[in-house]
Design a protein around this motif. Structure first.
Motif, PDB file in Angstrom:
ATOM      1  N   SER A  62       0.811  -1.264  -0.138  1.00  0.00           N
ATOM      2  CA  SER A  62      -0.070   0.006   0.076  1.00  0.00           C
ATOM      3  C   SER A  62       0.878   1.132  -0.077  1.00  0.00           C
ATOM      4  O   SER A  62       2.004   1.139   0.465  1.00  0.00           O
ATOM      5  CB  SER A  62      -0.910  -0.003   1.096  1.00  0.00           C
ATOM      6  OG  SER A  62      -1.783  -1.123   0.947  1.00  0.00           O
ATOM      7  N   ASP A 111      -3.147  -0.642  -4.472  1.00  0.00           N
ATOM      8  CA  ASP A 111      -4.037   0.151  -5.314  1.00  0.00           C
ATOM      9  C   ASP A 111      -3.112   1.345  -5.749  1.00  0.00           C
ATOM     10  O   ASP A 111      -1.857   1.498  -5.303  1.00  0.00           O
ATOM     11  CB  ASP A 111      -5.071   1.074  -4.396  1.00  0.00           C
ATOM     12  CG  ASP A 111      -4.852   1.749  -3.140  1.00  0.00           C
ATOM     13  OD1 ASP A 111      -3.667   1.461  -2.649  1.00  0.00           O
ATOM     14  OD2 ASP A 111      -5.516   2.747  -2.860  1.00  0.00           O
ATOM     15  N   ALA A 125      -7.103  -0.393   0.860  1.00  0.00           N
ATOM     16  CA  ALA A 125      -7.006  -0.397  -0.670  1.00  0.00           C
ATOM     17  C   ALA A 125      -7.373   0.790  -1.277  1.00  0.00           C
ATOM     18  O   ALA A 125      -7.453   1.924  -0.424  1.00  0.00           O
ATOM     19  CB  ALA A 125      -7.537  -1.565  -1.323  1.00  0.00           C
ATOM     20  N   SER A 126      -8.223   0.703  -2.250  1.00  0.00           N
ATOM     21  CA  SER A 126      -9.409   2.070  -2.747  1.00  0.00           C
ATOM     22  C   SER A 126     -10.441   1.679  -2.511  1.00  0.00           C
ATOM     23  O   SER A 126     -11.518   2.109  -3.377  1.00  0.00           O
ATOM     24  CB  SER A 126      -8.978   2.297  -4.070  1.00  0.00           C
ATOM     25  OG  SER A 126      -7.641   3.217  -3.990  1.00  0.00           O
ATOM     26  N   TRP A 127     -11.059   0.929  -1.475  1.00  0.00           N
ATOM     27  CA  TRP A 127     -12.324   0.702  -1.224  1.00  0.00           C
ATOM     28  C   TRP A 127     -12.963   1.648  -0.370  1.00  0.00           C
ATOM     29  O   TRP A 127     -12.971   1.501   1.045  1.00  0.00           O
ATOM     30  CB  TRP A 127     -12.397  -0.793  -0.560  1.00  0.00           C
ATOM     31  CG  TRP A 127     -11.691  -1.909  -1.101  1.00  0.00           C
ATOM     32  CD1 TRP A 127     -11.291  -1.948  -2.429  1.00  0.00           C
ATOM     33  CD2 TRP A 127     -11.322  -3.120  -0.668  1.00  0.00           C
ATOM     34  NE1 TRP A 127     -10.694  -3.255  -2.789  1.00  0.00           N
ATOM     35  CE2 TRP A 127     -10.785  -3.947  -1.693  1.00  0.00           C
ATOM     36  CE3 TRP A 127     -11.736  -3.621   0.754  1.00  0.00           C
ATOM     37  CZ2 TRP A 127     -10.080  -5.212  -1.550  1.00  0.00           C
ATOM     38  CZ3 TRP A 127     -11.126  -4.980   0.838  1.00  0.00           C
ATOM     39  CH2 TRP A 127     -10.301  -5.686  -0.149  1.00  0.00           C
ATOM     40  N   ARG A 180      -9.422   5.611  -9.528  1.00  0.00           N
ATOM     41  CA  ARG A 180      -8.571   4.771  -8.782  1.00  0.00           C
ATOM     42  C   ARG A 180      -8.722   3.524  -9.360  1.00  0.00           C
ATOM     43  O   ARG A 180      -9.624   3.210  -9.919  1.00  0.00           O
ATOM     44  CB  ARG A 180      -8.969   4.567  -7.323  1.00  0.00           C
ATOM     45  CG  ARG A 180      -9.029   6.064  -6.510  1.00  0.00           C
ATOM     46  CD  ARG A 180      -7.735   6.396  -5.910  1.00  0.00           C
ATOM     47  NE  ARG A 180      -7.548   7.311  -5.131  1.00  0.00           N
ATOM     48  CZ  ARG A 180      -7.214   7.537  -3.736  1.00  0.00           C
ATOM     49  NH1 ARG A 180      -6.702   6.308  -3.452  1.00  0.00           N
ATOM     50  NH2 ARG A 180      -7.212   8.461  -3.091  1.00  0.00           N
ATOM     51  N   THR A 222      -7.672  -0.684  -8.165  1.00  0.00           N
ATOM     52  CA  THR A 222      -7.257  -1.211  -6.964  1.00  0.00           C
ATOM     53  C   THR A 222      -7.435  -2.799  -7.064  1.00  0.00           C
ATOM     54  O   THR A 222      -8.153  -3.304  -7.900  1.00  0.00           O
ATOM     55  CB  THR A 222      -8.512  -0.551  -5.818  1.00  0.00           C
ATOM     56  OG1 THR A 222      -7.993  -1.401  -4.592  1.00  0.00           O
ATOM     57  CG2 THR A 222      -9.889  -1.088  -6.360  1.00  0.00           C
TER      58      THR A 222
END
Length: 237
Positions: free
Chosen positions: A44, A72, A144-146, A180, A182
């Motif tokens: 990350s 991500d 992540a990019s969640w 983004r 991811t």
């Protein structure tokens, strides 16, 4: 789901937490390399893992057999200060670790969605499973990019592909970088081992809140549940 059977390890200093995380990663890669030709490490971005990256550059192992990828990425040029690729190249792909391979997420495509098929194909072999995943967490409970409330979140968590596109427009923690790409829920959940490194009382509180929240409200919950005992949480004030 695997249940809340992760390890939570508090440390007295960020330096001690960083040392543990470094050795956790090295141990996971060494174990993987005992049984196969190559090992994979997914990392990350952000400020938290920088010390781990610096420490890994001095670790002696067969880095030439390690592929490093990203958890991500922001859809910015790799030379942009916000680029996770730039961070990894500057802080991790040096010293001994400079012999490792690197798998970018950002492509020349105009938007993340156009790159999903290509990057999924590239990442899939290294996420089946990834040997070690280094996760972070934001104060909104994203990993992540969640991002909670982001367009594409449900699809990213449910996808059978390795990567997904996210539109984080309207998500405050995403800042100005809302486009983004991811790793998907499956790519993270399949990991042989994962470490979540978090610093500060605020993030500890967010993590504790996530244990009883839904994955859509606090997406780190998805990783907690799916990884179960394969997840080690490392925290320092």
């Amino acid at each position: 789901m695997s249940g809340l059977s992760h390890q939570f390890l508090p440390f007295g200093s960020r330096e001690a937490a960083t040392r543990f995380a470094t050795q956790f990663i090295v141990g996971g890669l060494e174990k993987a390399l005992e049984g196969k030709a190559t090992a994979s490490l997914m990392v990350s971005g952000g400020s938290t893992p920088g010390g781990v990256f610096d420490a890994l550059t001095g670790e002696v192992l067969d880095w030439s057999r390690v592929m490093i990828g990203l958890v991500d990425e922001r859809w910015v040029d790799p030379e942009d200060a916000a680029s996770n690729e730039r961070l990894v190249r500057q802080r991790l792909l040096r010293g001994h670790a400079g012999a490792a391979g690197f798998l970018p997420m950002k492509t020349l495509d105009a938007a993340p969605g156009a790159a999903v098929a290509d990057r999924s194909q590239a990442y899939a072999p290294h996420c089946s499973p990834a040997d070690v995943v280094l996760l972070g967490m934001g104060e909104d409970g994203h990993t992540a990019s969640w991002f909670p409330g982001s367009a594409g979140l449900a699809e990213a968590l449910d996808s059978q592909a390795a990567v997904a596109a996210i539109d984080a427009t309207g998500c405050p923690v995403a800042g100005d970088h809302t486009a983004r790409i991811t790793l998907t829920g499956q790519a993270v959940a399949n990991a042989a081992s994962a470490i979540l490194l978090i610093f500060g009382e605020a993030k500890k509180t967010v993590f504790e809140t996530a244990l009883t929240a839904s994955a859509m409200d606090k997406p780190i919950r998805y990783a907690i549940d799916k990884l179960g005992p394969r997840l080690t949480v490392v925290w320092a004030a």
